[in-house]
Design an enzyme around this catalytic site. Structure first.
Site, PDB file in Angstrom:
ATOM      1  N   HIS A  28      70.706 -16.596  -7.165  1.00 56.97           N
ATOM      2  CA  HIS A  28      72.165 -16.454  -7.276  1.00 56.97           C
ATOM      3  C   HIS A  28      72.759 -15.869  -5.993  1.00 56.97           C
ATOM      4  O   HIS A  28      73.733 -16.409  -5.442  1.00 56.97           O
ATOM      5  CB  HIS A  28      72.493 -15.549  -8.463  1.00 56.97           C
ATOM      6  CG  HIS A  28      73.961 -15.357  -8.702  1.00 56.97           C
ATOM      7  ND1 HIS A  28      74.686 -16.138  -9.565  1.00 56.97           N
ATOM      8  CD2 HIS A  28      74.849 -14.473  -8.177  1.00 56.97           C
ATOM      9  CE1 HIS A  28      75.940 -15.752  -9.571  1.00 56.97           C
ATOM     10  NE2 HIS A  28      76.069 -14.729  -8.727  1.00 56.97           N
ATOM     11  N   GLU A  29      72.163 -14.786  -5.515  1.00 55.31           N
ATOM     12  CA  GLU A  29      72.715 -14.131  -4.324  1.00 55.31           C
ATOM     13  C   GLU A  29      72.469 -14.950  -3.058  1.00 55.31           C
ATOM     14  O   GLU A  29      73.279 -14.909  -2.126  1.00 55.31           O
ATOM     15  CB  GLU A  29      72.117 -12.730  -4.183  1.00 55.31           C
ATOM     16  CG  GLU A  29      72.407 -11.800  -5.353  1.00 55.31           C
ATOM     17  CD  GLU A  29      73.898 -11.650  -5.654  1.00 55.31           C
ATOM     18  OE1 GLU A  29      74.713 -11.816  -4.723  1.00 55.31           O
ATOM     19  OE2 GLU A  29      74.245 -11.388  -6.814  1.00 55.31           O
ATOM     20  N   HIS A  83      75.419 -17.222  -2.591  1.00 51.16           N
ATOM     21  CA  HIS A  83      76.528 -16.559  -1.893  1.00 51.16           C
ATOM     22  C   HIS A  83      76.221 -16.407  -0.397  1.00 51.16           C
ATOM     23  O   HIS A  83      77.080 -16.666   0.449  1.00 51.16           O
ATOM     24  CB  HIS A  83      76.778 -15.175  -2.495  1.00 51.16           C
ATOM     25  CG  HIS A  83      77.316 -15.195  -3.891  1.00 51.16           C
ATOM     26  ND1 HIS A  83      78.401 -15.954  -4.258  1.00 51.16           N
ATOM     27  CD2 HIS A  83      76.929 -14.519  -5.009  1.00 51.16           C
ATOM     28  CE1 HIS A  83      78.664 -15.751  -5.551  1.00 51.16           C
ATOM     29  NE2 HIS A  83      77.780 -14.891  -6.027  1.00 51.16           N
TER      30      HIS A  83
END
Length: 455
Positions: A21-22, A25
């Site tokens: 997920h990170e 980003h």
């Protein structure tokens, strides 16, 4: 060891999901030219860190192993007044609204892409799963009223082919939520031709299912259960009731006390429910019928009695290994991810209007338990669990709740529509409200987890 196994499986799964997920980003932020100051796995105090890359980004492990974050150069959080122009140009709030939307949306998108990659890999490898063949159907059930009797192989649901049990269950669940009928293509054994098959189409009504049924095993409520092999005895243990009664390996059981025995599971259930009771058994041995009496010996476990005759009986259902070529596997993976996402949103919507119980919200304790269970079953089950949790994480992060990615996307969407940024005061109030909503959901989830443990 079981607790340790569960904890390790949970931490590994959570770590993979957070990192993916990170990284979403992080990669899109870098692609958009935003300077990334820190990439942290975990929250709270940093316990270990190293700096890498041209921007000397700090890669860190933090004390609390729940979640993670990407810290970018942001004028709302740091003093940027003394930065050189080339760094100011890389500050987050100075980017166009479309770049900010891309950076925020990249986290949930990465979770969906992870699920697609896992499902595609599993479909290419091949997943051993039970075939969608039905067990004997009880009377006065929706499946019986539809004309199903047991032994049928379901080949399609509303014209969509199915090869494995989980596919059939998934398609029926989607239809049951919509209260829509299911048209089942069923392949039956032909009693008049050895090895012959009859094709039939039946309509299964699903509108009788209640919300509680959907939250439990709705297939059992419909009268549909996984088909089991015939009650053929395997190894007979010495000095057990089966051997003493004269049962032999290879015996096919027909009836017990005059009641037909449809499969191995029915045979096992009858034996276990009859401790110390003489049972009249008829069967077939070497193409000849026989009859005898066996008395299951009484066994005690956890304060409950059950019968045992010390004979093996096959219970494993008919299994298929479903393997697909890469492009077809990718298409199936995309469809599975989309279907799971939309189903999750529908269930959340039904929770909001009271059609589905809030007891379905699960927290870290239940998720950790499932992680441990699937890891003990095998790698395929564990990877499937990770894929489903990754989809759930992606969907939850897209909800329009402040402090989540979805809340930020809502702000930026309003900015696109109005041409103005959201007032800072409004953002602060919304942030507090978002924290309150998340805390409430977490309390409900943990409460549900504790209730499950107690029950």
């Amino acid at each position: 060891m079981t607790l340790l196994h569960t904890i390790v499986a949970f931490i590994v799964a959570l770590g993979v999901l957070v990192v993916v997920h990170e990284l979403g980003h992080y990669w899109v932020a870098r692609w958009c030219g935003v300077k990334v100051l820190r990439f942290s796995v975990g929250m709270g105090k940093i316990v270990f860190s190293r700096r890498f890359g041209p921007d000397q980004t700090e890669w860190a492990l933090s004390a609390l192993p729940f979640g993670g974050y990407v810290k970018m150069l942001d004028a709302r959080e740091q003093d940027v007044s003394k930065l050189p122009p080339q760094d100011l140009a890389r500050e987050f709030t100075r980017q166009s609204v479309w770049k900010r939307i891309a950076i925020v949306a990249a986290g949930p998108l990465a979770n969906f892409l992870l699920a697609i990659a896992v499902f595609a890999g599993l479909y290419i490898h091949g997943i051993p799963e039970p075939a969608p063949r039905l067990r004997a159907v009880p009377e006065h059930t929706a499946a019986y009223e539809a004309g199903l009797r047991g032994g049928e192989l379901i080949t399609a649901v509303n014209g969509e082919p199915v090869r494995i049990w989980s596919d059939m269950r998934w398609k029926l669940l989607r239809l049951a939520i919509e209260k829509a009928p299911a048209r089942l293509d069923a392949e039956r054994p032909d009693p008049n031709v050895a090895g012959g098959k009859l094709l039939d189409t039946v309509t299964l009504r699903l509108d009788s299912l209640s919300t509680a049924d959907l939250e439990a095993d709705f297939l059992e409520k419909l009268g549909m259960d996984l088909g089991r092999p015939k009650p053929v005895l395997g190894k007979i243990l010495a000095d057990g009731p089966a051997m003493q009664a004269g049962l032999r390996e290879g015996d096919l059981i027909l009836t017990i006390d005059g009641s037909p025995i449809k499969d191995g599971l029915a045979f096992l259930e009858k034996i276990r429910s009859s401790p110390g009771q003489p049972l009249e058994i008829t069967g077939i041995r070497n193409h000849q019928e026989f009859s005898l009496t066996v008395t299951p010996e009484r066994q005690e476990k956890n304060g409950q009695s059950f019968g045992r005759i010390k004979a093996e009986v096959a219970l494993a259902p008919e299994m298929l290994v479903n393997s697909d070529p890469p492009l077809q596997a990718l298409g199936k993976a995309v469809n599975r991810t989309w279907d799971t996402s939309t189903l999750t949103l529908k269930m959340l919507g039904k929770m909001l209007v009271g059609e589905v119980s809030w007891k379905n919200i699960t927290g870290p304790i239940t998720i950790a338990d499932y992680a441990g269970q699937t890891a003990r079953v095998g790698l395929i089950s564990y990877l499937t669990f990770i894929a489903f949790i990754s989809i759930s994480l992606g969907v939850m992060n897209l909800l329009p709740i402040p402090v989540l990615d979805g809340g930020l996307l809502l702000y930026y969407s309003l900015e696109v529509l109005t041409g103005r940024t959201i007032p800072e005061r409004f953002g602060e109030i919304a942030q507090r409200a978002g924290v309150g909503i998340l805390m409430t959901l977490m309390i409900v989830a943990v409460f549900n987890d504790i209730l499950r443990l107690m029950s």
